[in-house]
Scaffold this active site. Structure first.
Site, PDB file in Angstrom:
ATOM      1  N   CYS A   1      -5.046  -7.438  -3.208  1.00 12.18           N
ATOM      2  CA  CYS A   1      -5.454  -7.129  -1.839  1.00 12.18           C
ATOM      3  C   CYS A   1      -6.456  -8.190  -1.418  1.00 12.18           C
ATOM      4  CB  CYS A   1      -6.071  -5.738  -1.788  1.00 12.18           C
ATOM      5  SG  CYS A   1      -6.664  -5.221  -0.159  1.00 12.18           S
ATOM      6  N   HIS A   2      -6.476  -8.558  -0.133  1.00  9.78           N
ATOM      7  CA  HIS A   2      -7.400  -9.605   0.294  1.00  9.78           C
ATOM      8  C   HIS A   2      -8.724  -9.062   0.824  1.00  9.78           C
ATOM      9  CE1 HIS A   2      -4.365  -9.213   3.716  1.00  9.78           C
ATOM     10  NE2 HIS A   2      -5.431  -8.577   4.130  1.00  9.78           N
TER      11      HIS A   2
ATOM     12  N   ASN B   1       0.831  -1.206   0.000  1.00 11.94           N
ATOM     13  CA  ASN B   1       0.000   0.000   0.000  1.00 11.94           C
ATOM     14  C   ASN B   1       0.864   1.253   0.000  1.00 11.94           C
ATOM     15  OD1 ASN B   1      -2.585  -1.144   0.008  1.00 11.94           O
ATOM     16  ND2 ASN B   1      -2.451  -1.573   2.207  1.00 11.94           N
TER      17      ASN B   1
ATOM     18  N   HIS C   1      -9.861  -0.852  -1.495  1.00 11.38           N
ATOM     19  CA  HIS C   1     -10.342  -0.466  -0.172  1.00 11.38           C
ATOM     20  C   HIS C   1     -11.658   0.299  -0.233  1.00 11.38           C
ATOM     21  CE1 HIS C   1      -6.320  -0.823   2.269  1.00 11.38           C
ATOM     22  NE2 HIS C   1      -6.618  -1.919   1.598  1.00 11.38           N
TER      23      HIS C   1
END
Length: 439
Positions: free
Chosen positions: A169-170, A148, A199
């Site tokens: 990204c998880h 990030n 996000h």
């Protein structure tokens, strides 16, 4: 011998997850796992851990540490990036402590916000150095970026280098199962569609046997909001904007201008917002690592089960040509999300096979969701502009347009804050030129 290079391999637990997954992947047997990190002790720890894991899993891979980055990258087929430039000290401490002097409070500070802007600015030059090395010694490798700020870093790689890059990204694969668990709903056979930006991607559709599950989700969420819990910000956003967001409440509290406000301090308690969560988490992780180090690094019976991290499944799909669906961070080329900018990085479904990462067309997001995404994209794009031009003007503009920073501070304070952060980070940042109009 094919090679997977792991940059930031001193992140031992994450290296265990990603490379442990790869050890359990049949098509990766015979690969070399090339480890690189600037922290030589943590690099050695990860090497020992992976050697033990290799033996306990019966995996046929080669694990090798490198102190020369270019040698680690040489001939790589896949490069996993999991670095943190500046670490907890000094950089994270600076990112949180200086803004506090101006009354600007944060939770995580790793995506946008003033913390995310400066994390981008000190990481982008390192990423460009990686790309320069890769263009020389492994120009055809896939760069799997886990670092990030996801959108800013991935966008820089895709727009300014020739390296094939996807951001991973998880938060997407965890979003729906975690939502259903929190609301005591059955997740079996649920179908869902998610798209947006990292996000801040949105659960656009969720159904089972053709039935829209959103009405029941919203009903249960409204009841849960009557008591404090960890997802109050996300549920509030869903209530006001109609859709559930992928990333956690502590993240989303600082992506919007509504939740962390000096004039309304009661909101912190109302929405259960963990101010200074990331620094606190860093300290706990450092303490926990020292306690568990022997159990992980030197444990010859170390075990591992394949996680939901995308890397091993992507590599398997590329190696075997058996398609696998991910949600990847890619450029919005061709209007994948048609009401977001073409030069933004979007998080959309992608099919991975021998041809690489193939993003899927989404179309328009609901207008209010695209609008929320654009508020964050504005800051991301200007942060990249600042990093690539060396102009302070664009740092100031990125901060002024950041939803949280801009809602709390005056223009003069934002500029003063940015100047103080530039000075404090020192050699971690490139030399930015002062623009006369801002002196």
């Amino acid at each position: 011998m094919s090679k997977i290079t792991f940059l930031g391999a001193g992140s031992t637990i994450f290296a265990k997850n990603v490379l442990g997954d790869c050890m359990l992947t049949p098509s990766v047997q015979g690969f070399e796992f090339a480890l690189y990190d600037i922290d030589l002790q943590r690099l050695k720890d990860s090497e020992n851990m992976l050697e033990n894991l290799k033996k306990s899993l019966g995996s046929h891979v080669t694990v090798k540490s490198y102190t020369d980055r270019k040698e680690a990258l040489k001939g790589a087929k896949y490069v996993v990036n999991a670095i943190q430039v500046g670490g907890y000290k000094p950089s994270t401490v600076i990112d949180f402590d200086i803004p506090k002097k101006y009354g600007l409070r944060q939770t995580i500070g790793d995506t946008i916000g003033i913390g995310g802007i400066f994390r981008s600015l000190r990481t982008i030059p390192v990423m460009l150095d990686f790309a320069k090395d890769m263009e020389e010694v492994c120009p055809d490798a896939w760069f799997l970026n886990y670092t990030n700020p996801m959108a800013s870093l991935t966008g820089t790689m895709l727009r300014y280098t020739g390296i094939k890059t996807v951001g991973l990204c998880h938060s997407v694969q965890a979003a729906v199962p975690d939502l259903f668990k929190s609301l005591n709903m059955d997740y079996d056979d649920v179908q869902w569609k998610i798209a947006g930006i990292n996000h801040l991607a949105w659960l656009l559709e969720v159904s089972k046997d053709g039935e829209d599950l959103y009405p029941e989700i919203k009903k249960r969420a409204a009841l849960k909001q009557q008591e404090q819990h960890d997802d109050m910000v996300r549920f509030e956003l869903m209530n006001r904007f109609g859709y559930y967001v992928t990333e956690s409440s502590e993240h989303n509290a600082e992506y919007h201008p509504y939740f962390i406000k000096n004039n309304y301090p009661e909101l912190i308690e109302k929405f259960n917002i963990p101010i200074d969560e990331y620094p606190r988490r860093c300290v706990e992780q450092i303490e926990d690592w020292e306690k568990m180090r022997e159990d992980v690094v030197n444990n010859q019976n170390l075990s591992h089960k394949r996680t939901h991290e995308y890397a091993s499944y992507m590599i398997e799909a590329m190696e075997t040509d058996q398609p696998f669906r991910i949600h990847g961070n890619v450029l919005n080329t061709g209007g994948l999300i048609s009401n977001l900018p073409a030069n933004a990085v979007v998080e959309v479904p992608c099919l991975v096979d021998r041809n690489g990462v193939n993003p899927c067309y989404v179309g328009d997001l609901p207008g209010q969701l695209a609008a929320l995404n654009r508020t964050n994209i504005n800051t991301q794009l200007l942060t990249i502009e600042a990093a690539m031009t060396g102009k302070r003007e664009h740092i100031y503009q990125a901060a002024m347009l950041d939803p949280h920073t801009g809602s709390e501070l005056s223009i003069d304070d934002i500029i003063s804050l940015c100047d103080e952060l530039i000075e404090a980070h020192g050699e971690m940042l490139p030399n930015f030129k002062r623009e006369e109009s801002f002196v």
